[in-house]
Structure formats: C-alpha cells, structure tokens
Design a protein around this motif. Structure first.
Motif, PDB file in Angstrom:
ATOM      1  N   SER A   1       0.835  -1.207   0.000  1.00 54.68           N
ATOM      2  CA  SER A   1       0.000   0.000   0.000  1.00 54.68           C
ATOM      3  C   SER A   1       0.868   1.255   0.000  1.00 54.68           C
ATOM      4  O   SER A   1       0.560   2.225  -0.702  1.00 54.68           O
ATOM      5  CB  SER A   1      -0.977  -0.005   1.172  1.00 54.68           C
ATOM      6  N   ALA A   2       1.966   1.271   0.753  1.00 54.40           N
ATOM      7  CA  ALA A   2       2.870   2.429   0.729  1.00 54.40           C
ATOM      8  C   ALA A   2       3.526   2.560  -0.644  1.00 54.40           C
ATOM      9  O   ALA A   2       3.723   3.670  -1.139  1.00 54.40           O
ATOM     10  CB  ALA A   2       3.943   2.291   1.810  1.00 54.40           C
ATOM     11  N   HIS A   3       3.816   1.428  -1.264  1.00 57.86           N
ATOM     12  CA  HIS A   3       4.396   1.431  -2.606  1.00 57.86           C
ATOM     13  C   HIS A   3       3.429   2.076  -3.599  1.00 57.86           C
ATOM     14  O   HIS A   3       3.816   2.890  -4.438  1.00 57.86           O
ATOM     15  CB  HIS A   3       4.707  -0.015  -3.017  1.00 57.86           C
ATOM     16  N   MET A   4       2.143   1.741  -3.483  1.00 59.48           N
ATOM     17  CA  MET A   4       1.138   2.313  -4.379  1.00 59.48           C
ATOM     18  C   MET A   4       0.893   3.794  -4.071  1.00 59.48           C
ATOM     19  O   MET A   4       0.660   4.584  -4.979  1.00 59.48           O
ATOM     20  CB  MET A   4      -0.172   1.528  -4.299  1.00 59.48           C
ATOM     21  N   VAL A   5       0.972   4.175  -2.803  1.00 54.21           N
ATOM     22  CA  VAL A   5       0.854   5.600  -2.455  1.00 54.21           C
ATOM     23  C   VAL A   5       1.988   6.382  -3.126  1.00 54.21           C
ATOM     24  O   VAL A   5       1.768   7.464  -3.687  1.00 54.21           O
ATOM     25  CB  VAL A   5       0.862   5.808  -0.923  1.00 54.21           C
TER      26      VAL A   5
ATOM     27  N   HIS B   1       3.561   5.592  -5.887  1.00 52.45           N
ATOM     28  CA  HIS B   1       3.267   5.672  -7.313  1.00 52.45           C
ATOM     29  C   HIS B   1       2.148   6.673  -7.604  1.00 52.45           C
ATOM     30  O   HIS B   1       2.215   7.421  -8.586  1.00 52.45           O
ATOM     31  CB  HIS B   1       2.904   4.295  -7.862  1.00 52.45           C
ATOM     32  N   MET B   2       1.134   6.689  -6.758  1.00 48.77           N
ATOM     33  CA  MET B   2       0.042   7.645  -6.955  1.00 48.77           C
ATOM     34  C   MET B   2       0.529   9.081  -6.789  1.00 48.77           C
ATOM     35  O   MET B   2       0.094   9.975  -7.512  1.00 48.77           O
ATOM     36  CB  MET B   2      -1.118   7.367  -5.989  1.00 48.77           C
ATOM     37  N   LEU B   3       1.425   9.299  -5.829  1.00 51.12           N
ATOM     38  CA  LEU B   3       2.014  10.639  -5.689  1.00 51.12           C
ATOM     39  C   LEU B   3       2.684  11.067  -6.997  1.00 51.12           C
ATOM     40  O   LEU B   3       2.519  12.193  -7.450  1.00 51.12           O
ATOM     41  CB  LEU B   3       3.050  10.661  -4.564  1.00 51.12           C
ATOM     42  N   PHE B   4       3.449  10.155  -7.588  1.00 49.66           N
ATOM     43  CA  PHE B   4       4.124  10.470  -8.850  1.00 49.66           C
ATOM     44  C   PHE B   4       3.121  10.823  -9.943  1.00 49.66           C
ATOM     45  O   PHE B   4       3.298  11.803 -10.666  1.00 49.66           O
ATOM     46  CB  PHE B   4       4.963   9.282  -9.340  1.00 49.66           C
ATOM     47  N   MET B   5       2.061  10.013 -10.058  1.00 49.08           N
ATOM     48  CA  MET B   5       1.181  10.110 -11.214  1.00 49.08           C
ATOM     49  C   MET B   5       0.023  11.097 -11.073  1.00 49.08           C
ATOM     50  O   MET B   5      -0.381  11.687 -12.073  1.00 49.08           O
ATOM     51  CB  MET B   5       0.628   8.726 -11.559  1.00 49.08           C
TER      52      MET B   5
ATOM     53  N   VAL C   1       1.368   1.754 -19.875  1.00 50.52           N
ATOM     54  CA  VAL C   1       2.593   1.743 -19.074  1.00 50.52           C
ATOM     55  C   VAL C   1       2.306   1.241 -17.661  1.00 50.52           C
ATOM     56  O   VAL C   1       3.049   0.412 -17.121  1.00 50.52           O
ATOM     57  CB  VAL C   1       3.255   3.145 -19.063  1.00 50.52           C
ATOM     58  N   VAL C   2       1.231   1.715 -17.070  1.00 49.38           N
ATOM     59  CA  VAL C   2       0.869   1.262 -15.721  1.00 49.38           C
ATOM     60  C   VAL C   2       0.582  -0.235 -15.731  1.00 49.38           C
ATOM     61  O   VAL C   2       1.067  -0.978 -14.868  1.00 49.38           O
ATOM     62  CB  VAL C   2      -0.333   2.070 -15.168  1.00 49.38           C
ATOM     63  N   TRP C   3      -0.193  -0.691 -16.693  1.00 51.21           N
ATOM     64  CA  TRP C   3      -0.491  -2.130 -16.790  1.00 51.21           C
ATOM     65  C   TRP C   3       0.784  -2.935 -17.029  1.00 51.21           C
ATOM     66  O   TRP C   3       0.963  -4.001 -16.437  1.00 51.21           O
ATOM     67  CB  TRP C   3      -1.499  -2.403 -17.904  1.00 51.21           C
TER      68      TRP C   3
ATOM     69  N   ILE D   1      10.430   6.409 -13.616  1.00 53.42           N
ATOM     70  CA  ILE D   1      10.596   7.368 -14.715  1.00 53.42           C
ATOM     71  C   ILE D   1       9.472   7.207 -15.732  1.00 53.42           C
ATOM     72  O   ILE D   1       8.904   8.202 -16.200  1.00 53.42           O
ATOM     73  CB  ILE D   1      11.989   7.226 -15.364  1.00 53.42           C
ATOM     74  N   CYS D   2       9.127   5.968 -16.061  1.00 56.95           N
ATOM     75  CA  CYS D   2       8.027   5.722 -17.001  1.00 56.95           C
ATOM     76  C   CYS D   2       6.707   6.284 -16.474  1.00 56.95           C
ATOM     77  O   CYS D   2       5.952   6.924 -17.213  1.00 56.95           O
ATOM     78  CB  CYS D   2       7.882   4.227 -17.274  1.00 56.95           C
ATOM     79  N   PHE D   3       6.436   6.033 -15.187  1.00 56.82           N
ATOM     80  CA  PHE D   3       5.204   6.551 -14.594  1.00 56.82           C
ATOM     81  C   PHE D   3       5.167   8.073 -14.641  1.00 56.82           C
ATOM     82  O   PHE D   3       4.172   8.681 -15.032  1.00 56.82           O
ATOM     83  CB  PHE D   3       5.057   6.091 -13.140  1.00 56.82           C
ATOM     84  N   MET D   4       6.267   8.699 -14.219  1.00 52.77           N
ATOM     85  CA  MET D   4       6.317  10.163 -14.162  1.00 52.77           C
ATOM     86  C   MET D   4       6.209  10.770 -15.563  1.00 52.77           C
ATOM     87  O   MET D   4       5.476  11.740 -15.767  1.00 52.77           O
ATOM     88  CB  MET D   4       7.620  10.638 -13.512  1.00 52.77           C
TER      89      MET D   4
END
Length: 182
Positions: free
Chosen positions: A74-78, A80-84, A132-134, A157-160
């Motif tokens: 969940s922290a990992h996804m938080v 990623h969500m911050l980035f995106m 990219v997310v998938w 980098i891909c996500f951002m």
C-alpha cells in the motif's frame, strides 16, 4: 528527527546507486528550471507549483515513504500515486516549458517538439499511460522492479513521464480537444 532517520546513503550496492541517480536526475531537472527561471521569470504561482512538485518528488524518493514502500504494497502504491496524480499535474500546471526553453535553446526544442505534438492527442496519451501502468504491474515486470533497483528507477521514470505527458495534454488542451481530454 523522523525525516533524518531514512537516507539514500543507508542503501547498499545497487539500491544506493539507483537512489543516487534518481536524486541526481531530479536535481538536474530542478536546476534547469531554476537557471531557466533567471532568463524567463515564471509567475509566483507557477514557480510555487513547480517547486512543490519537486519537493514532493524528493520526499517520495528519499523520505520515509520510500522505506515503507519496500515493505508495504500500500505504501508502494501511495508512492506511485504521488508520482502520477499529484506531482505530474503540479508540474504540468506550472507550465515550465518557457523556463526549460530559455536554458536549453534549440537542443531542448528538438527534444520536446515531438512531445508537444503528442499533446494534441490526450486520449492517445491516456491509453499510453494506462498501458505503461499495466505493463509495470504484470507479474514479470512487477517482480523485476521489486527485485532490481535499476528497473524500479526505470518504472518510476516511465510513470512520471507518461503521467506528465497526459496531464499536460489534459490541462493545456485546446477547445477542439477538450472533450477528448475530459
């Protein structure tokens, strides 16, 4: 202090170098903006949005959230969500191209002119970002990013990058593209 409890320097081996490269990339990005701001002064709001995005990115990459992300999905996804959905739109809203153009000149234009043309297709960028997310959440590549710090850096980098492109297209869309952006 809690923020000093976690440091990039506490990593070892590949994790140390990947984290250091991430910090250096952010620092170069930030410095280009700062030097460009001397030549082409942004509005106060634009500068605040850009700097807020950089500060949040630095905290997400080097702060306690990064440590928690190593042991908590969940922290990992938080992170990623911050980035995106927080950092990327802050950067898009800051409209930093004038500052980057002021410092990079012709070479910068060569790099982002094709990207600006892509921004005329917000729905296509939404598909690209979703792909990219998938891609990074398929089992093979998800595990690859978890086990190898360099691939994890590439994932971020891909996500951002794709999120920034998508948010730029949505937030800077023309009247003609507005329905597609929405």
């Amino acid at each position: 202090l809690p923020l000093q409890a976690h440091s990039v320097l506490q990593h070892d081996g590949e994790s140390f170098w990947a984290a250091l490269i991430a910090i250096l990339l952010l620092a170069v990005f930030w410095l280009l903006y700062l030097f460009g701001s001397v030549k082409r002064r942004p509005s106060l709001w634009q500068a605040m949005l850009f700097h807020s995005g950089c500060i949040l990115c630095a905290v997400a990459v080097t702060g306690p959230l990064d440590e928690w992300a190593e042991i908590s999905a969940s922290a990992h996804m938080v992170q990623h969500m911050l980035f995106m959905v927080v950092i990327a739109p802050l950067w898009a809203l800051s409209q930093p191209l004038a500052q980057f153009a002021a410092i990079t000149g012709r070479w910068g234009r060569i790099a982002w002119q094709p990207l600006l043309k892509l921004s005329h297709y917000p729905l296509g960028l939404a598909y690209l970002h979703a792909a990219v997310v998938w891609f990074w959440h398929t089992p093979h590549f998800y595990v690859l990013a978890l086990e190898h710090p360099w691939w994890h850096l590439v994932e971020h980098i891909c996500f951002m990058f794709t999120a920034a492109m998508l948010w730029w297209a949505v937030l800077q869309c023309s009247e003609r593209n507005r329905s597609w952006a929405l």
